[in-house]
Design an enzyme around this catalytic site. Structure first.
Site, mmCIF file in Angstrom:
data_model
loop_
_atom_site.group_PDB
_atom_site.id
_atom_site.type_symbol
_atom_site.label_atom_id
_atom_site.label_comp_id
_atom_site.label_asym_id
_atom_site.label_seq_id
_atom_site.Cartn_x
_atom_site.Cartn_y
_atom_site.Cartn_z
ATOM 1 N NE ARG A 58 46.035 59.277 24.550
ATOM 2 C CZ ARG A 58 46.754 59.074 23.429
ATOM 3 N NH1 ARG A 58 46.355 59.594 22.270
ATOM 4 N NH2 ARG A 58 47.842 58.356 23.444
ATOM 5 C CG PHE B 90 54.823 55.396 12.139
ATOM 6 C CD1 PHE B 90 53.730 56.254 12.148
ATOM 7 C CD2 PHE B 90 55.738 55.495 13.178
ATOM 8 C CE1 PHE B 90 53.553 57.191 13.157
ATOM 9 C CE2 PHE B 90 55.572 56.434 14.205
ATOM 10 C CZ PHE B 90 54.476 57.284 14.179
ATOM 11 C CG ASN C 88 46.149 52.407 16.822
ATOM 12 O OD1 ASN C 88 45.465 53.018 16.009
ATOM 13 N ND2 ASN C 88 47.154 52.964 17.468
ATOM 14 C CE LYS D 59 43.978 55.873 14.660
ATOM 15 N NZ LYS D 59 45.422 55.516 14.920
ATOM 16 C CG HIS E 96 43.319 60.423 16.841
ATOM 17 N ND1 HIS E 96 44.680 60.609 16.977
ATOM 18 C CD2 HIS E 96 42.740 61.610 17.178
ATOM 19 C CE1 HIS E 96 44.903 61.854 17.365
ATOM 20 N NE2 HIS E 96 43.742 62.486 17.489
ATOM 21 C CB THR F 256 50.174 53.658 20.803
ATOM 22 O OG1 THR F 256 50.117 54.919 21.467
ATOM 23 C CG2 THR F 256 50.211 53.863 19.299
#
Ligand code: UDP
EC number: 2.7.4.6
Length: 135
Positions: free
Chosen positions: A87, A59, A114, A11, A117, A93
């Site tokens: 993951r 959000f 964060n 991100k 993804h 998260t």
């Protein structure tokens, strides 16, 4: 064990921190191959479409604003149990809750910024990979 593919996005916060290479090393050391990649600036339409499942969440607008705030690095990862493995590498998260040594614990600042993804299921991964890379 099944060979799977999963979609990963580094991100804007992590791209800005200059840690693409460090995150790629984690994928590679865990046995995940980068089989497709593109750096791009998402349009609002692309970010909204990608996160359409979260459209009704409070959000959503902040998430879209964040995802278009700078370039992202998008990759398809391939390997044994790639979805779950990615993951696990990512961590929870919320980086405050992420296990030590995970990408989010080490590189993320907050639940909204964060770092990464990762698809949460094999079916979602196929849809997400097609969204950015076609067939
Ligand atoms: N998100 C947020 N606030 C929240 C929950 C989620 O900003 O309270 C953002 C965050 O960037 C997260 C994304 O929405 O990565 C998608 O949420 P999801 O629950 O699918 O988490 P993920 O699968 O990314 O861990």
């Amino acid at each position: 064990m099944a060979i799977e593919r999963t979609l990963s996005i580094i991100k804007p916060d992590a791209v800005a921190k200059n840690v693409i290479g460090k995150i790629y090393t984690r994928f590679e050391e865990a046995g995940l191959k980068i089989v497709a990649a593109q750096m791009k600036q998402l349009t609002r339409e692309e970010a909204e479409g990608f996160y359409a499942a979260h459209k009704e969440r409070g959000f959503f607008k902040d998430l879209v604003d964040f995802m278009v705030s700078g370039p992202v690095m998008i990759q398809a990862l391939e390997g044994e149990n790639a979805v779950l493995k990615n993951r696990e590498l990512m961590g929870a998260t919320d980086p405050k809750k992420a296990d030590k040594g995970t990408i989010r614990a080490d590189f993320a600042d907050s639940i909204d910024a964060n770092a990464v993804h990762g698809s949460d299921a094999v079916e979602a991964a196929a849809v997400e990979i097609a969204y950015f890379f076609g067939k």
